[in-house]
Design a protein around this motif. Structure first.
Motif, PDB file in Angstrom:
ATOM      1  N   LYS A 112      47.215  56.826  53.484  1.00 33.99           N
ATOM      2  CA  LYS A 112      45.856  56.996  53.203  1.00 33.99           C
ATOM      3  C   LYS A 112      45.010  55.973  53.193  1.00 33.99           C
ATOM      4  N   THR A 113      43.627  56.326  53.557  1.00 35.99           N
ATOM      5  CA  THR A 113      42.726  55.205  53.205  1.00 35.99           C
ATOM      6  C   THR A 113      41.326  55.613  52.226  1.00 35.99           C
ATOM      7  N   ALA A 114      41.246  54.764  51.298  1.00 34.97           N
ATOM      8  CA  ALA A 114      40.344  54.953  50.276  1.00 34.97           C
ATOM      9  C   ALA A 114      38.998  54.025  50.144  1.00 34.97           C
ATOM     10  N   LEU A 115      37.874  54.721  49.807  1.00 34.61           N
ATOM     11  CA  LEU A 115      36.730  53.834  49.863  1.00 34.61           C
ATOM     12  C   LEU A 115      36.165  53.898  48.271  1.00 34.61           C
ATOM     13  N   VAL A 116      36.066  52.823  47.841  1.00 37.32           N
ATOM     14  CA  VAL A 116      35.909  52.797  46.334  1.00 37.32           C
ATOM     15  C   VAL A 116      34.586  52.100  46.295  1.00 37.32           C
ATOM     16  N   SER A 117      33.436  52.781  46.015  1.00 39.78           N
ATOM     17  CA  SER A 117      32.131  51.994  45.854  1.00 39.78           C
ATOM     18  C   SER A 117      32.142  51.360  44.488  1.00 39.78           C
ATOM     19  N   GLY A 118      31.238  50.217  44.443  1.00 40.43           N
ATOM     20  CA  GLY A 118      31.014  49.182  43.393  1.00 40.43           C
ATOM     21  C   GLY A 118      32.317  48.820  42.929  1.00 40.43           C
ATOM     22  N   SER A 119      33.250  48.492  43.824  1.00 41.75           N
ATOM     23  CA  SER A 119      34.969  48.110  43.325  1.00 41.75           C
ATOM     24  C   SER A 119      35.120  46.422  43.121  1.00 41.75           C
ATOM     25  N   GLY A 120      33.758  45.671  43.261  1.00 39.83           N
ATOM     26  CA  GLY A 120      33.951  44.263  43.195  1.00 39.83           C
ATOM     27  C   GLY A 120      34.405  43.713  41.894  1.00 39.83           C
ATOM     28  N   ARG A 121      34.305  44.598  40.768  1.00 43.03           N
ATOM     29  CA  ARG A 121      34.666  44.374  39.456  1.00 43.03           C
ATOM     30  C   ARG A 121      34.905  45.425  38.615  1.00 43.03           C
ATOM     31  N   GLY A 122      35.325  45.279  37.351  1.00 48.31           N
ATOM     32  CA  GLY A 122      35.432  46.503  36.347  1.00 48.31           C
ATOM     33  C   GLY A 122      36.329  47.511  36.559  1.00 48.31           C
ATOM     34  N   MET A 123      35.974  48.526  36.389  1.00 50.87           N
ATOM     35  CA  MET A 123      36.861  49.807  36.653  1.00 50.87           C
ATOM     36  C   MET A 123      36.983  50.074  37.987  1.00 50.87           C
ATOM     37  N   GLY A 124      35.945  49.859  38.860  1.00 54.33           N
ATOM     38  CA  GLY A 124      36.072  50.123  40.280  1.00 54.33           C
ATOM     39  C   GLY A 124      36.986  49.073  41.094  1.00 54.33           C
ATOM     40  N   ARG A 125      37.148  47.886  40.516  1.00 52.19           N
ATOM     41  CA  ARG A 125      37.957  47.005  40.858  1.00 52.19           C
ATOM     42  C   ARG A 125      39.576  47.560  40.475  1.00 52.19           C
ATOM     43  N   ASN A 173      33.959  48.193  48.373  1.00 56.68           N
ATOM     44  CA  ASN A 173      32.398  48.111  48.580  1.00 56.68           C
ATOM     45  C   ASN A 173      31.873  47.597  47.276  1.00 56.68           C
ATOM     46  N   ASP A 174      30.820  46.847  47.300  1.00 56.70           N
ATOM     47  CA  ASP A 174      29.869  46.361  46.124  1.00 56.70           C
ATOM     48  C   ASP A 174      28.519  45.908  46.905  1.00 56.70           C
ATOM     49  N   ILE A 175      27.723  46.164  45.955  1.00 55.21           N
ATOM     50  CA  ILE A 175      26.148  45.772  46.355  1.00 55.21           C
ATOM     51  C   ILE A 175      25.993  44.128  46.214  1.00 55.21           C
ATOM     52  N   ASP A 176      26.924  43.542  45.344  1.00 58.22           N
ATOM     53  CA  ASP A 176      27.383  42.101  45.260  1.00 58.22           C
ATOM     54  C   ASP A 176      28.102  41.421  46.152  1.00 58.22           C
ATOM     55  N   GLU A 177      27.513  40.703  47.273  1.00 57.73           N
ATOM     56  CA  GLU A 177      28.533  40.199  48.334  1.00 57.73           C
ATOM     57  C   GLU A 177      29.446  39.346  47.545  1.00 57.73           C
ATOM     58  N   THR A 178      29.211  38.425  46.464  1.00 58.70           N
ATOM     59  CA  THR A 178      29.866  37.589  46.006  1.00 58.70           C
ATOM     60  C   THR A 178      31.432  37.857  45.739  1.00 58.70           C
ATOM     61  N   VAL A 179      31.628  39.248  45.068  1.00 60.14           N
ATOM     62  CA  VAL A 179      32.668  39.847  44.620  1.00 60.14           C
ATOM     63  C   VAL A 179      33.529  40.486  45.757  1.00 60.14           C
ATOM     64  N   VAL A 180      32.880  40.996  46.827  1.00 60.38           N
ATOM     65  CA  VAL A 180      33.465  41.877  47.789  1.00 60.38           C
ATOM     66  C   VAL A 180      34.784  41.273  48.464  1.00 60.38           C
ATOM     67  N   ASN A 181      34.459  40.052  48.913  1.00 61.36           N
ATOM     68  CA  ASN A 181      35.759  39.728  49.792  1.00 61.36           C
ATOM     69  C   ASN A 181      36.530  39.162  48.927  1.00 61.36           C
ATOM     70  N   GLU A 182      36.554  38.585  47.659  1.00 61.66           N
ATOM     71  CA  GLU A 182      37.353  38.202  46.747  1.00 61.66           C
ATOM     72  C   GLU A 182      38.492  39.148  46.387  1.00 61.66           C
ATOM     73  N   THR A 183      37.702  40.487  46.312  1.00 58.43           N
ATOM     74  CA  THR A 183      38.234  41.737  45.713  1.00 58.43           C
ATOM     75  C   THR A 183      39.473  42.162  46.702  1.00 58.43           C
ATOM     76  N   ALA A 184      38.611  42.233  47.899  1.00 57.80           N
ATOM     77  CA  ALA A 184      39.441  42.779  48.958  1.00 57.80           C
ATOM     78  C   ALA A 184      40.638  42.024  49.323  1.00 57.80           C
ATOM     79  N   ALA A 185      40.391  40.520  49.221  1.00 51.02           N
ATOM     80  CA  ALA A 185      41.546  39.521  49.382  1.00 51.02           C
ATOM     81  C   ALA A 185      42.799  39.860  48.358  1.00 51.02           C
ATOM     82  N   ASP A 186      42.451  40.110  47.079  1.00 53.61           N
ATOM     83  CA  ASP A 186      43.370  40.617  46.113  1.00 53.61           C
ATOM     84  C   ASP A 186      44.021  41.963  46.366  1.00 53.61           C
ATOM     85  N   VAL A 187      43.242  42.730  46.872  1.00 57.80           N
ATOM     86  CA  VAL A 187      43.864  44.155  47.104  1.00 57.80           C
ATOM     87  C   VAL A 187      44.839  43.720  48.254  1.00 57.80           C
ATOM     88  N   ARG A 188      44.391  43.008  49.361  1.00 59.12           N
ATOM     89  CA  ARG A 188      45.406  42.844  50.374  1.00 59.12           C
ATOM     90  C   ARG A 188      46.689  42.375  49.818  1.00 59.12           C
TER      91      ARG A 188
END
Ligand code: ADP
Length: 257
Positions: A8-21, A37-52
């Motif tokens: 399955k593929t999930a899209l989580v909006s505002g998931s750069g930090r907090g409960m979304g992450r 996804n997040d509006i804050d670019e600084t947290v998006v890639n770091e979170t995606a790397a941690d998820v990977r």
């Protein structure tokens, strides 16, 4: 209990930090590939790397969910890279609010409605064709302790979250026959940057009204998201799952902050 989200593929909006992450990570732990996804670019890639690092595919896509064109572009990128979205978590949110009697707060209605309701509408519209086509989908909207009885001094946030609850109930009725379940998770106060900023007096006031006497960990909210995303909840539809420790809403905490 079947919580296996492999394939399955999930899209989580505002998931750069907090409960979304935390939700993105929990979905990944159960096998889902994730669009962070997040509006804050600084947290998006770091979170995606941690998820990977949890062993799934994940991409980070910065976008403002209240902007239709940005959401359309985000979903196109996501579907190109990870396939159709099976699970949509509408979590992106803003905490901006204040009393109705203070006219300086008039703009908060637009902002709260644009992000919470508008963002959920934009994301839902963009992923829905794919879900209908495959006859399967899970949509999980983040409502709040604010939909328990309102929380005083933040009418814009109350209105936005109640509207998202209305969307949840309505779409659950309309989309059930398409194989799509629409539910909500309603967190109380959790250990996030919002509660870190509370004064001791506000924290005490909230916790005095919480039977468990503590804030939630983001991971405890994420568990509820994962359940609603999983096959285990396939017969749950139109439900608002509260993860608030039995919190009694309070009506004047912002005055004391
Ligand atoms: P919590 O930590 O309680 O889960 P936050 O308000 O800290 O809640 O997190 C919400 C997330 O939503 C933040 O990472 C924030 O950057 C993000 N966000 C806020 N507005 C938007 C928006 N318009 N589009 C996408 N993400 C957003």
């Amino acid at each position: 209990m079947n919580c296996n989200l492999t394939g399955k593929t999930a899209l989580v909006s505002g998931s750069g930090r907090g409960m979304g992450r935390a939700s993105a990570e929990e979905l990944a732990r159960n096998g889902a590939d994730v669009v962070v996804n997040d509006i804050d670019e600084t947290v998006v890639n770091e979170t995606a790397a941690d998820v990977r690092d949890l062993g799934v595919d994940a991409i980070g896509v910065p976008a403002d969910v209240s902007d239709e064109a940005e959401v359309a572009a985000m979903v196109e990128t996501a579907e190109d890279e990870l396939g159709p979205i099976d699970i949509l978590v509408n979590n992106a949110g803003v905490g901006d609010a204040g009393p109705f009697l203070n006219e300086e707060n008039d703009g908060t209605f637009d902002l709260n409605l644009d992000v919470h309701l508008g963002g959920a509408l934009n994301c839902t519209r963009e992923v829905l064709d794919g879900m209908v086509e495959q006859g399967y989908g899970k949509i999980i909207n983040f409502t709040s302790i604010h939909t328990k009885n309102g929380v005083g001094m933040s009418p814009a946030y109350d209105v936005a979250k109640y509207s998202l609850l209305g969307l949840t109930k309505s779409l659950a009725l309309e989309l059930g026959r398409e194989g799509i379940r629409v539910n909500a998770v309603a967190p109380g106060w959790a250990n996030t940057r919002l509660t870190e900023e509370f004064s001791d007096a506000v924290t005490e006031q909230i916790l005095d009204n919480n039977p468990l006497g503590r804030f939630a960990e983001p991971e405890e909210v994420a568990d509820a998201v994962a359940f609603l995303a999983a096959p285990a909840s396939d017969y749950v539809n139109g439900h608002e799952l509260r993860v608030d420790g039995g919190q009694v809403p309070i009506d004047s905490w912002q005055l004391d902050s």
